[in-house]
Motif scaffolding. Structure first.
Motif, PDB file in Angstrom:
ATOM      1  N   LYS A 128      20.668   3.555  -4.949  1.00 51.57           N
ATOM      2  CA  LYS A 128      21.227   2.713  -3.890  1.00 51.57           C
ATOM      3  C   LYS A 128      22.361   3.473  -3.220  1.00 51.57           C
ATOM      4  CE  LYS A 128      22.314  -2.107  -2.915  1.00 51.57           C
ATOM      5  NZ  LYS A 128      21.015  -2.324  -2.255  1.00 51.57           N
ATOM      6  N   SER A 129      22.221   3.700  -1.935  1.00 51.20           N
ATOM      7  CA  SER A 129      23.222   4.445  -1.177  1.00 51.20           C
ATOM      8  C   SER A 129      23.315   3.857   0.217  1.00 51.20           C
ATOM      9  CB  SER A 129      22.827   5.928  -1.100  1.00 51.20           C
ATOM     10  OG  SER A 129      23.724   6.659  -0.289  1.00 51.20           O
ATOM     11  N   ARG A 130      24.531   3.636   0.694  1.00 42.67           N
ATOM     12  CA  ARG A 130      24.762   3.071   2.029  1.00 42.67           C
ATOM     13  C   ARG A 130      24.008   1.755   2.217  1.00 42.67           C
ATOM     14  NH1 ARG A 130      24.638   8.594   2.637  1.00 42.67           N
ATOM     15  NH2 ARG A 130      26.495   9.512   3.587  1.00 42.67           N
TER      16      ARG A 130
ATOM     17  N   THR B 163      16.738   3.852  -2.017  1.00 46.62           N
ATOM     18  CA  THR B 163      15.929   5.035  -1.753  1.00 46.62           C
ATOM     19  C   THR B 163      15.061   5.294  -2.970  1.00 46.62           C
ATOM     20  OG1 THR B 163      17.533   6.058  -0.247  1.00 46.62           O
ATOM     21  CG2 THR B 163      15.982   7.524  -1.357  1.00 46.62           C
ATOM     22  N   ASN B 164      13.756   5.346  -2.763  1.00 49.45           N
ATOM     23  CA  ASN B 164      12.810   5.603  -3.844  1.00 49.45           C
ATOM     24  C   ASN B 164      12.190   6.981  -3.668  1.00 49.45           C
ATOM     25  OD1 ASN B 164      11.977   2.222  -3.358  1.00 49.45           O
ATOM     26  ND2 ASN B 164      13.042   2.979  -5.156  1.00 49.45           N
ATOM     27  N   PHE B 165      12.098   7.727  -4.769  1.00 50.40           N
ATOM     28  CA  PHE B 165      11.559   9.082  -4.700  1.00 50.40           C
ATOM     29  C   PHE B 165      11.143   9.533  -6.094  1.00 50.40           C
ATOM     30  CE2 PHE B 165      16.024   9.281  -5.578  1.00 50.40           C
ATOM     31  CZ  PHE B 165      16.214  10.349  -6.431  1.00 50.40           C
ATOM     32  N   CYS B 166      10.424  10.641  -6.154  1.00 47.22           N
ATOM     33  CA  CYS B 166       9.989  11.225  -7.418  1.00 47.22           C
ATOM     34  C   CYS B 166      10.841  12.456  -7.698  1.00 47.22           C
ATOM     35  CB  CYS B 166       8.510  11.605  -7.347  1.00 47.22           C
ATOM     36  SG  CYS B 166       7.934  12.521  -8.801  1.00 47.22           S
TER      37      CYS B 166
ATOM     38  N   PHE C 174       0.806  -1.218   0.000  1.00 48.18           N
ATOM     39  CA  PHE C 174       0.000   0.000   0.000  1.00 48.18           C
ATOM     40  C   PHE C 174       0.843   1.275   0.000  1.00 48.18           C
ATOM     41  CE2 PHE C 174       0.932  -0.854   4.377  1.00 48.18           C
ATOM     42  CZ  PHE C 174       1.113   0.394   4.942  1.00 48.18           C
ATOM     43  N   LEU C 175       2.171   1.150   0.102  1.00 43.47           N
ATOM     44  CA  LEU C 175       3.023   2.335   0.128  1.00 43.47           C
ATOM     45  C   LEU C 175       3.009   3.044  -1.223  1.00 43.47           C
ATOM     46  CD1 LEU C 175       6.104   1.046   2.174  1.00 43.47           C
ATOM     47  CD2 LEU C 175       4.064   2.244   2.987  1.00 43.47           C
ATOM     48  N   SER C 176       3.324   4.322  -1.211  1.00 46.69           N
ATOM     49  CA  SER C 176       3.214   5.144  -2.420  1.00 46.69           C
ATOM     50  C   SER C 176       4.453   5.093  -3.303  1.00 46.69           C
ATOM     51  CB  SER C 176       2.927   6.601  -2.034  1.00 46.69           C
ATOM     52  OG  SER C 176       1.689   6.711  -1.360  1.00 46.69           O
ATOM     53  N   VAL C 177       5.661   5.123  -2.695  1.00 48.56           N
ATOM     54  CA  VAL C 177       6.875   5.177  -3.513  1.00 48.56           C
ATOM     55  C   VAL C 177       7.906   4.107  -3.167  1.00 48.56           C
ATOM     56  CG1 VAL C 177       6.692   7.618  -4.110  1.00 48.56           C
ATOM     57  CG2 VAL C 177       7.862   6.964  -2.001  1.00 48.56           C
ATOM     58  N   HIS C 178       8.006   3.721  -1.907  1.00 49.55           N
ATOM     59  CA  HIS C 178       9.042   2.755  -1.549  1.00 49.55           C
ATOM     60  C   HIS C 178       8.770   1.400  -2.198  1.00 49.55           C
ATOM     61  CE1 HIS C 178      12.349   1.068   0.728  1.00 49.55           C
ATOM     62  NE2 HIS C 178      11.589   0.004   0.908  1.00 49.55           N
ATOM     63  N   GLY C 179       9.796   0.881  -2.872  1.00 46.48           N
ATOM     64  CA  GLY C 179       9.650  -0.385  -3.574  1.00 46.48           C
ATOM     65  C   GLY C 179       8.897  -0.266  -4.883  1.00 46.48           C
ATOM     66  N   LYS C 180       8.642   0.960  -5.329  1.00 46.84           N
ATOM     67  CA  LYS C 180       7.847   1.181  -6.544  1.00 46.84           C
ATOM     68  C   LYS C 180       8.682   1.770  -7.678  1.00 46.84           C
ATOM     69  CE  LYS C 180       4.181  -0.117  -4.281  1.00 46.84           C
ATOM     70  NZ  LYS C 180       3.092   0.782  -3.945  1.00 46.84           N
ATOM     71  N   SER C 181       9.968   1.486  -7.692  1.00 46.23           N
ATOM     72  CA  SER C 181      10.843   2.006  -8.744  1.00 46.23           C
ATOM     73  C   SER C 181      10.311   1.634 -10.123  1.00 46.23           C
ATOM     74  CB  SER C 181      12.255   1.434  -8.574  1.00 46.23           C
ATOM     75  OG  SER C 181      13.097   1.863  -9.622  1.00 46.23           O
ATOM     76  N   GLY C 182      10.230   2.627 -11.010  1.00 44.73           N
ATOM     77  CA  GLY C 182       9.722   2.402 -12.362  1.00 44.73           C
ATOM     78  C   GLY C 182       8.228   2.602 -12.491  1.00 44.73           C
ATOM     79  N   SER C 183       7.515   2.696 -11.371  1.00 47.03           N
ATOM     80  CA  SER C 183       6.070   2.935 -11.401  1.00 47.03           C
ATOM     81  C   SER C 183       5.793   4.432 -11.521  1.00 47.03           C
ATOM     82  CB  SER C 183       5.410   2.388 -10.131  1.00 47.03           C
ATOM     83  OG  SER C 183       5.627   0.998 -10.004  1.00 47.03           O
ATOM     84  N   ASP C 184       4.546   4.766 -11.773  1.00 44.32           N
ATOM     85  CA  ASP C 184       4.161   6.173 -11.877  1.00 44.32           C
ATOM     86  C   ASP C 184       3.973   6.778 -10.491  1.00 44.32           C
ATOM     87  OD1 ASP C 184       4.150   5.881 -14.604  1.00 44.32           O
ATOM     88  OD2 ASP C 184       1.974   5.623 -14.757  1.00 44.32           O
ATOM     89  N   CYS C 185       4.431   8.000 -10.324  1.00 46.59           N
ATOM     90  CA  CYS C 185       4.226   8.725  -9.077  1.00 46.59           C
ATOM     91  C   CYS C 185       2.733   8.984  -8.889  1.00 46.59           C
ATOM     92  CB  CYS C 185       4.989  10.047  -9.102  1.00 46.59           C
ATOM     93  SG  CYS C 185       4.621  11.147  -7.710  1.00 46.59           S
ATOM     94  N   PRO C 186       2.162   8.653  -7.731  1.00 48.52           N
ATOM     95  CA  PRO C 186       0.733   8.882  -7.502  1.00 48.52           C
ATOM     96  C   PRO C 186       0.332  10.350  -7.556  1.00 48.52           C
ATOM     97  CG  PRO C 186       1.608   7.326  -5.899  1.00 48.52           C
ATOM     98  CD  PRO C 186       2.790   7.918  -6.615  1.00 48.52           C
ATOM     99  N   LYS C 187       1.293  11.257  -7.371  1.00 50.16           N
ATOM    100  CA  LYS C 187       0.969  12.686  -7.389  1.00 50.16           C
ATOM    101  C   LYS C 187       1.032  13.282  -8.789  1.00 50.16           C
ATOM    102  CE  LYS C 187       2.565  13.911  -2.708  1.00 50.16           C
ATOM    103  NZ  LYS C 187       3.548  14.734  -1.954  1.00 50.16           N
ATOM    104  N   CYS C 188       2.136  13.022  -9.505  1.00 50.39           N
ATOM    105  CA  CYS C 188       2.351  13.736 -10.766  1.00 50.39           C
ATOM    106  C   CYS C 188       2.455  12.833 -11.990  1.00 50.39           C
ATOM    107  CB  CYS C 188       3.607  14.599 -10.668  1.00 50.39           C
ATOM    108  SG  CYS C 188       5.149  13.650 -10.652  1.00 50.39           S
ATOM    109  N   GLY C 189       2.577  11.530 -11.797  1.00 50.20           N
ATOM    110  CA  GLY C 189       2.661  10.610 -12.925  1.00 50.20           C
ATOM    111  C   GLY C 189       4.061  10.373 -13.449  1.00 50.20           C
ATOM    112  N   SER C 190       5.062  11.076 -12.910  1.00 46.39           N
ATOM    113  CA  SER C 190       6.448  10.832 -13.322  1.00 46.39           C
ATOM    114  C   SER C 190       6.912   9.467 -12.815  1.00 46.39           C
ATOM    115  CB  SER C 190       7.366  11.925 -12.768  1.00 46.39           C
ATOM    116  OG  SER C 190       7.005  13.198 -13.267  1.00 46.39           O
TER     117      SER C 190
END
Length: 206
Positions: free
Chosen positions: A187-189, A193-196, A165-181
């Protein structure tokens, strides 16, 4: 005597009947007076278990330095802002360290920062007053909403690692629920890290 369990990423405590199959990841089994067992499993063996006198708990670094639990009464904005000023690192690292607030791991740090519209690798010293205000609001609302949602779906005995049910974590390559990007992944440390990049603009080097 007291026992302190710091489960880290994959540690988990379960209340089970003695006849239940023992998993390979089981580290510790405790027998209770009622015949049930508490088992601690840790697939990656990253957690720590401390058994010591109750008056020595402050000797455990992670306990002594731990901030208030994120699901407890939230800090007000002025206190949150003052506490944040003690740190100079990247905002995601500050959230997951557990000293500002306790209980936010890698996944929920991504969710908090996406909700607040803040680039995960931004230095906390570069955050504007408005960004700190958004971070304060998201830091407490996102975990609280998630806990409520999990209880609504699964009841009190919900699976701890549920992430669908999370919005961005683990959703790499999916569309951002806010803007569609497209959701990005860096990958760091030794963590993802997933983000738009549209909703959370920023650069790795400031």
């Amino acid at each position: 005597m007291s026992m302190v369990v710091s489960p880290m990423l994959t540690g988990e405590l379960s209340l089970v009947e003695p006849g239940k199959r023992i998993l390979k990841s089981t580290i510790l089994t405790m027998n209770l007076d009622d015949g049930m067992q508490i088992r601690y499993t840790d697939a990656k063996r990253m957690g720590q278990i401390y058994y010591l006198e109750s008056d020595r708990l402050d000797e455990i670094t992670r306990v002594a330095d731990q901030g208030p639990d994120v699901l407890d009464a939230p800090l007000n904005l002025p206190d949150f802002r003052a506490a944040l000023k003690r740190y100079r690192g990247e905002v995601k690292g500050v959230l997951t360290r557990g000293q500002l607030v306790a209980g936010i791991g890698n996944a929920y740090a991504d969710e908090v920062l996406w909700e607040a519209g803040i680039f995960p690798f931004r230095k906390v010293t570069r955050l504007s007053g408005e960004e700190v205000m958004r971070l304060h609001e998201a830091t407490y609302r996102v975990p609280t909403d998630a806990a409520t949602k999990l209880q609504e779906i699964f009841g009190a005995d919900h699976p701890r690692k549920e992430r669908k049910f999370l919005s961005v974590h683990g959703k790499s390559g999916s569309d951002c629920p806010k803007c569609g990007s497209v959701i990005s992944s860096v990958k760091s440390r030794q963590r993802d890290t997933n983000f738009c990049r549209s909703c959370q603009p920023g650069t790795m080097f400031e």
